[in-house]
Enzyme design. Sequence first.
Site, PDB file in Angstrom:
ATOM      1  N   ARG A 141      -0.832  11.832 -11.689  1.00 40.77           N
ATOM      2  CA  ARG A 141      -1.390  10.843 -10.754  1.00 40.77           C
ATOM      3  C   ARG A 141      -2.579  11.396  -9.980  1.00 40.77           C
ATOM      4  O   ARG A 141      -3.237  10.664  -9.224  1.00 40.77           O
ATOM      5  CB  ARG A 141      -0.315  10.401  -9.730  1.00 40.77           C
ATOM      6  N   TYR A 144      -6.237   9.955  -9.746  1.00 43.10           N
ATOM      7  CA  TYR A 144      -6.405   8.798  -8.851  1.00 43.10           C
ATOM      8  C   TYR A 144      -6.286   9.240  -7.393  1.00 43.10           C
ATOM      9  O   TYR A 144      -7.189   8.994  -6.580  1.00 43.10           O
ATOM     10  CB  TYR A 144      -5.336   7.756  -9.181  1.00 43.10           C
ATOM     11  N   ASN A 189       4.719  -6.518 -14.305  1.00 41.71           N
ATOM     12  CA  ASN A 189       5.736  -6.248 -15.339  1.00 41.71           C
ATOM     13  C   ASN A 189       6.978  -7.108 -15.136  1.00 41.71           C
ATOM     14  O   ASN A 189       7.442  -7.774 -16.065  1.00 41.71           O
ATOM     15  CB  ASN A 189       6.170  -4.774 -15.280  1.00 41.71           C
ATOM     16  N   GLN A 208      13.761   3.569  -5.113  1.00 39.17           N
ATOM     17  CA  GLN A 208      12.462   3.857  -4.479  1.00 39.17           C
ATOM     18  C   GLN A 208      11.912   2.566  -3.875  1.00 39.17           C
ATOM     19  O   GLN A 208      12.186   1.478  -4.391  1.00 39.17           O
ATOM     20  CB  GLN A 208      11.464   4.478  -5.487  1.00 39.17           C
TER      21      GLN A 208
HETATM   22  P1  NAD Z   1      -8.406  -3.709 -10.986  1.00 38.96           P
HETATM   23  O1  NAD Z   1      -8.147  -2.690 -12.039  1.00 38.96           O
HETATM   24  O2  NAD Z   1      -7.996  -5.114 -11.242  1.00 38.96           O
HETATM   25  O3  NAD Z   1      -9.940  -3.729 -10.586  1.00 38.96           O
HETATM   26  C1  NAD Z   1     -10.772  -2.617 -10.643  1.00 38.96           C
HETATM   27  C2  NAD Z   1     -12.126  -3.079 -11.165  1.00 38.96           C
HETATM   28  O4  NAD Z   1     -13.013  -1.952 -11.199  1.00 38.96           O
HETATM   29  C3  NAD Z   1     -12.055  -3.629 -12.594  1.00 38.96           C
HETATM   30  O5  NAD Z   1     -12.771  -4.837 -12.665  1.00 38.96           O
HETATM   31  C4  NAD Z   1     -12.710  -2.536 -13.429  1.00 38.96           C
HETATM   32  O6  NAD Z   1     -13.285  -3.011 -14.618  1.00 38.96           O
HETATM   33  C5  NAD Z   1     -13.709  -1.974 -12.449  1.00 38.96           C
HETATM   34  N1  NAD Z   1     -14.132  -0.601 -12.756  1.00 38.96           N
HETATM   35  C6  NAD Z   1     -13.346   0.463 -13.048  1.00 38.96           C
HETATM   36  N2  NAD Z   1     -14.109   1.548 -13.251  1.00 38.96           N
HETATM   37  C7  NAD Z   1     -15.392   1.164 -13.043  1.00 38.96           C
HETATM   38  C8  NAD Z   1     -16.655   1.835 -13.103  1.00 38.96           C
HETATM   39  N3  NAD Z   1     -16.725   3.128 -13.404  1.00 38.96           N
HETATM   40  N4  NAD Z   1     -17.775   1.130 -12.846  1.00 38.96           N
HETATM   41  C9  NAD Z   1     -17.716  -0.183 -12.555  1.00 38.96           C
HETATM   42  N5  NAD Z   1     -16.567  -0.873 -12.489  1.00 38.96           N
HETATM   43  C10 NAD Z   1     -15.424  -0.193 -12.734  1.00 38.96           C
HETATM   44  O7  NAD Z   1      -7.705  -3.169  -9.649  1.00 38.96           O
HETATM   45  P2  NAD Z   1      -7.516  -3.855  -8.229  1.00 38.96           P
HETATM   46  O8  NAD Z   1      -6.062  -3.975  -8.006  1.00 38.96           O
HETATM   47  O9  NAD Z   1      -8.380  -5.027  -8.090  1.00 38.96           O
HETATM   48  O10 NAD Z   1      -8.047  -2.687  -7.280  1.00 38.96           O
HETATM   49  C11 NAD Z   1      -9.343  -2.735  -6.701  1.00 38.96           C
HETATM   50  C12 NAD Z   1      -9.535  -1.516  -5.803  1.00 38.96           C
HETATM   51  O11 NAD Z   1      -8.519  -1.491  -4.797  1.00 38.96           O
HETATM   52  C13 NAD Z   1      -9.439  -0.192  -6.546  1.00 38.96           C
HETATM   53  O12 NAD Z   1     -10.395   0.692  -6.034  1.00 38.96           O
HETATM   54  C14 NAD Z   1      -8.047   0.293  -6.228  1.00 38.96           C
HETATM   55  O13 NAD Z   1      -7.964   1.688  -6.261  1.00 38.96           O
HETATM   56  C15 NAD Z   1      -7.839  -0.259  -4.834  1.00 38.96           C
HETATM   57  N6  NAD Z   1      -6.412  -0.443  -4.529  1.00 38.96           N
HETATM   58  C16 NAD Z   1      -5.711  -1.495  -5.065  1.00 38.96           C
HETATM   59  C17 NAD Z   1      -4.356  -1.623  -4.785  1.00 38.96           C
HETATM   60  C18 NAD Z   1      -3.527  -2.758  -5.319  1.00 38.96           C
HETATM   61  O14 NAD Z   1      -2.328  -2.794  -5.064  1.00 38.96           O
HETATM   62  N7  NAD Z   1      -4.083  -3.717  -6.026  1.00 38.96           N
HETATM   63  C19 NAD Z   1      -3.720  -0.678  -3.969  1.00 38.96           C
HETATM   64  C20 NAD Z   1      -4.472   0.390  -3.470  1.00 38.96           C
HETATM   65  C21 NAD Z   1      -5.817   0.488  -3.738  1.00 38.96           C
HETATM   66  N1  UDP Z   2       8.137   0.429 -11.651  1.00 38.48           N
HETATM   67  C1  UDP Z   2       9.306   0.014 -12.285  1.00 38.48           C
HETATM   68  N2  UDP Z   2       9.192  -0.724 -13.419  1.00 38.48           N
HETATM   69  C2  UDP Z   2       8.012  -1.097 -13.949  1.00 38.48           C
HETATM   70  C3  UDP Z   2       6.816  -0.692 -13.300  1.00 38.48           C
HETATM   71  C4  UDP Z   2       6.925   0.072 -12.150  1.00 38.48           C
HETATM   72  O1  UDP Z   2      10.425   0.317 -11.828  1.00 38.48           O
HETATM   73  O2  UDP Z   2       8.000  -1.782 -14.978  1.00 38.48           O
HETATM   74  C5  UDP Z   2       8.258   1.215 -10.408  1.00 38.48           C
HETATM   75  C6  UDP Z   2       7.395   2.468 -10.358  1.00 38.48           C
HETATM   76  O3  UDP Z   2       8.078   3.564 -10.939  1.00 38.48           O
HETATM   77  C7  UDP Z   2       7.204   2.625  -8.865  1.00 38.48           C
HETATM   78  C8  UDP Z   2       7.156   1.192  -8.344  1.00 38.48           C
HETATM   79  O4  UDP Z   2       7.781   0.403  -9.344  1.00 38.48           O
HETATM   80  O5  UDP Z   2       8.296   3.287  -8.283  1.00 38.48           O
HETATM   81  C9  UDP Z   2       5.750   0.688  -8.097  1.00 38.48           C
HETATM   82  O6  UDP Z   2       4.984   0.943  -9.252  1.00 38.48           O
HETATM   83  P1  UDP Z   2       3.492   0.437  -9.466  1.00 38.48           P
HETATM   84  O7  UDP Z   2       3.024   0.996 -10.764  1.00 38.48           O
HETATM   85  O8  UDP Z   2       3.436  -1.029  -9.277  1.00 38.48           O
HETATM   86  O9  UDP Z   2       2.674   1.055  -8.243  1.00 38.48           O
HETATM   87  P2  UDP Z   2       2.625   2.461  -7.468  1.00 38.48           P
HETATM   88  O10 UDP Z   2       3.605   3.429  -8.046  1.00 38.48           O
HETATM   89  O11 UDP Z   2       1.223   2.904  -7.639  1.00 38.48           O
HETATM   90  O12 UDP Z   2       2.965   2.082  -6.087  1.00 38.48           O
END
Ligand code: NAD
Ligand code: UDP
Length: 312
Positions: A141, A144, A189, A208
């Site tokens: 991880r 990221y 999922n 968790q």
């Molecule tokens: P997502 O994967 O749907 O969107 C990410 C977008 O970034 C996609 O459209 C992808 O094509 C684009 N992308 C990836 N690499 C790129 C690059 N090198 N150049 C240009 N575009 C690129 O994810 P999301 O859920 O919409 O997340 C958006 C942002 O929010 C991300 O930075 C993510 O880390 C952050 N974030 C999201 C969550 C969540 O729960 N959704 C939680 C924490 C942080």
């Molecule tokens: N998880 C799960 N089943 C799935 C996908 C995810 O039990 O099919 C669990 C995963 O192991 C984690 C939590 O759900 O504990 C949230 O996972 P997700 O990938 O959504 O986000 P993150 O771990 O980044 O919070």
Amino acid sequence: MKKNLVTGGSGFLGSHLCRRLLDRGDEVLCVDNFFTGDKSNILDLIGNPRFELLRHDVTFPLYVEVDEIYNLACPASPLHYQFDPVQTTKTSVHGAINMLGLAKRVKATIMQASTSEIYGDPEMHPQAEYYWGKVNPIGPRSCYDEGKRCAETLFFDYHRQHGLDIKVVRIFNTYGPGMHPGDGRVMSNFIVQALRGENITIYGDGTQSRSFCYVDDMVEAFLLMMQTGKGFTGPINLGNPEEFTVVELAEKVLAVTGSTSRLVYKRLPDDDPRQRCPDISLARERLGWKPNVDLDEGLRETVRYFRKILSC
Ligand code: NAD
Ligand code: UDP
Ligand code: UDP
């Protein structure tokens, strides 16, 4: 009329943000390399004269003229960010440098989509912004988590060194319509599995916890954060402080979908955080914000969306 750049604008959060910015009358330049984003997310925006779409990878320089930058480009699901981990780190780090360089040149305010993952597997619960986290620097991880931590460092160094107006938001798990069905995150999922009558895959024993914020609440907070004065940088936690175990989420999904899918237990992924819940006191105080959509309501909307795109 403000000109906004949204990187990652065709992704899940980015497409909702583009829509909100257009709705309030702004111009939007959506930049995306379509790694995880999809044109279908923004199909309804194409043709709007205030919307422009540019295929571009933020790891390369970008010369445009804008007033505000929302830097969201980065795959967010573990499945996707671990697919090409080197590119994930490059996207966070080189992408941040390029977008900060751009913000510096055009004197734009820039917001970074950071993440609760910067807290790693936290020893403090709920997590507050002053907690520095417990992150494995060499695990699956890390591309990221450490990429996002380094991006925060860059944001604060550009702020201190060059006087940039920065906003750093730490986003906790967010869900809603527009999520990709094959995204691999727990919410998509479970809903897809429930609607298809497939087994619900619980990783580990399912004790968790996570907290789930509905997308509309999150986007509202982005806009409020961008409007704060120059002195306020964050970092600020954004998320829903109501906490659920993974098994509790599965049961809610079964209840909302009416599915009879069974729960099956699979191996817990390495470094999977045990607990995750935001302390949002700072967001309440500085933005006057708290989430309004509870999990039941948000789940109903999200299930409706998945039923439509999966035709079931
Ligand atoms: P997502 O994967 O749907 O969107 C990410 C977008 O970034 C996609 O459209 C992808 O094509 C684009 N992308 C990836 N690499 C790129 C690059 N090198 N150049 C240009 N575009 C690129 O994810 P999301 O859920 O919409 O997340 C958006 C942002 O929010 C991300 O930075 C993510 O880390 C952050 N974030 C999201 C969550 C969540 O729960 N959704 C939680 C924490 C942080
Ligand atoms: N998880 C799960 N089943 C799935 C996908 C995810 O039990 O099919 C669990 C995963 O192991 C984690 C939590 O759900 O504990 C949230 O996972 P997700 O990938 O959504 O986000 P993150 O771990 O980044 O919070
Ligand atoms: N950059 C960009 N667009 C701009 C200005 C800069 O993409 O409008 C990139 C540029 O390629 C550089 C990075 O941002 O590599 C950092 O810019 P900065 O001015 O901070 O540093 P320097 O150019 O001195 O390396």
